[in-house]
Design a protein around this motif. Structure first.
Motif, PDB file in Angstrom:
ATOM      1  N   VAL A  91      67.112  62.004  14.376  1.00 15.53           N
ATOM      2  CA  VAL A  91      66.911  60.589  14.054  1.00 15.53           C
ATOM      3  C   VAL A  91      67.009  60.434  12.544  1.00 15.53           C
ATOM      4  CG1 VAL A  91      65.366  58.600  14.199  1.00 15.53           C
ATOM      5  CG2 VAL A  91      65.371  60.304  16.034  1.00 15.53           C
TER       6      VAL A  91
ATOM      7  N   ARG B 138      59.165  68.876  13.234  1.00 14.49           N
ATOM      8  CA  ARG B 138      60.059  67.989  12.487  1.00 14.49           C
ATOM      9  C   ARG B 138      60.547  68.641  11.207  1.00 14.49           C
ATOM     10  NH1 ARG B 138      58.738  62.283   9.316  1.00 14.49           N
ATOM     11  NH2 ARG B 138      60.916  61.708   8.932  1.00 14.49           N
TER      12      ARG B 138
ATOM     13  N   LEU C 253      61.121  57.062   8.097  1.00 18.37           N
ATOM     14  CA  LEU C 253      61.328  56.299   9.334  1.00 18.37           C
ATOM     15  C   LEU C 253      60.351  55.144   9.483  1.00 18.37           C
ATOM     16  CD1 LEU C 253      61.914  59.220  11.878  1.00 18.37           C
ATOM     17  CD2 LEU C 253      63.583  58.017  10.476  1.00 18.37           C
TER      18      LEU C 253
ATOM     19  N   ALA D 114      60.301  58.072  17.545  1.00 24.17           N
ATOM     20  CA  ALA D 114      60.947  59.389  17.478  1.00 24.17           C
ATOM     21  C   ALA D 114      60.124  60.458  18.184  1.00 24.17           C
ATOM     22  CB  ALA D 114      61.178  59.776  16.017  1.00 24.17           C
TER      23      ALA D 114
ATOM     24  N   SER E  74      60.121  59.782  21.965  1.00 22.30           N
ATOM     25  CA  SER E  74      61.415  60.127  22.568  1.00 22.30           C
ATOM     26  C   SER E  74      61.603  61.633  22.651  1.00 22.30           C
ATOM     27  CB  SER E  74      62.561  59.509  21.750  1.00 22.30           C
ATOM     28  OG  SER E  74      62.496  58.106  21.793  1.00 22.30           O
TER      29      SER E  74
END
Length: 219
Positions: free
Chosen positions: A21, A103, A110, A118, A121
């Motif tokens: 993302v 991450r 973001l 994120a 998902s």
């Protein structure tokens, strides 16, 4: 009428999935665990393997009834990572599962809403890959037969299990063969009748204890 208790499901095996993302990589791992301590060992392994990642955000649900839960944002803004992952586990009614989303920051912020989406998902898409294992209360049923008849009754019980929501247990061989089946309590009378019919009344099922059993193959 007996009320059948419903239990949360779990997953059969670890699964991994990567989501990108805005240049940030979110690597999800969903892992079945037996306890919070087991989950902590999984988290420690992930942190050691991906030592250069910015964040390792976590949620776990444990216990037969899914009554123990923990989450961690691991440095992300409060409520943007651990809780969204935990909500995914809760919505899917899963327990004895830990989800770690690692991450690698891609240089683009973001925002709170973007982080929630994120991490949610990443958790959802990872769990989409998992084989779900149903849990239910089953009753032990044992059938003792002569060795010469073991193959015939093993085949009969396999077919019967498929059509009656039962699962096969162990087969033990001593003076006679002892075949084990774990049966939904509501189907015990049917099993007893079917065995009596198949054996012309010469064999009877011995009913044992109840236990919560993992039933693979659920969707």
């Amino acid at each position: 009428m007996t009320t059948v208790r419903q239990y949360p499901s779990t997953i059969a095996a670890p699964v991994e999935h990567e989501l990108v993302v805005k240049k940030s990589r979110f690597i999800g791992l969903a892992h079945p665990v037996a306890s919070p301590d087991d989950a902590e060992q999984v988290i420690a392994r992930v942190k050691k393997q991906a030592w250069d990642a910015r964040h390792h955000c976590v949620a776990m649900v444990t216990g037969l009834l899914g009554d123990q839960a923990r989450s961690s944002d691991d440095g992300e803004p409060s409520g943007t990572a651990g809780m969204p992952i935990l909500e995914v586990l809760r919505r899917r009614e899963l327990t004895d599962v830990v989800v770690v989303v690692t991450r690698y920051f891609g240089g683009v912020k973001l925002g709170a809403g973007g982080l929630v989406r994120a991490y949610s998902s990443a958790a959802s898409e990872t769990l989409d890959l998992a084989a779900v294992v149903r849990r239910e209360t089953l009753t032990q049923a044992t059938l003792v037969v002569p060795h010469a008849d073991a193959g015939r009754y093993d085949h009969l019980l396999r077919d019967w299990a498929q059509s009656n929501g039962a699962t096969l247990g162990e087969t033990r061989y001593a003076a006679r063969a002892e075949l084990e089946l774990w049966v939904p309590p509501a189907h015990l009378a049917r099993l007893e009748a079917d065995i009596a019919s198949a054996s012309n009344g010469s064999l009877a099922v011995t009913v044992g204890a109840e236990r919560v059993v993992d039933v693979p193959g659920a969707s």
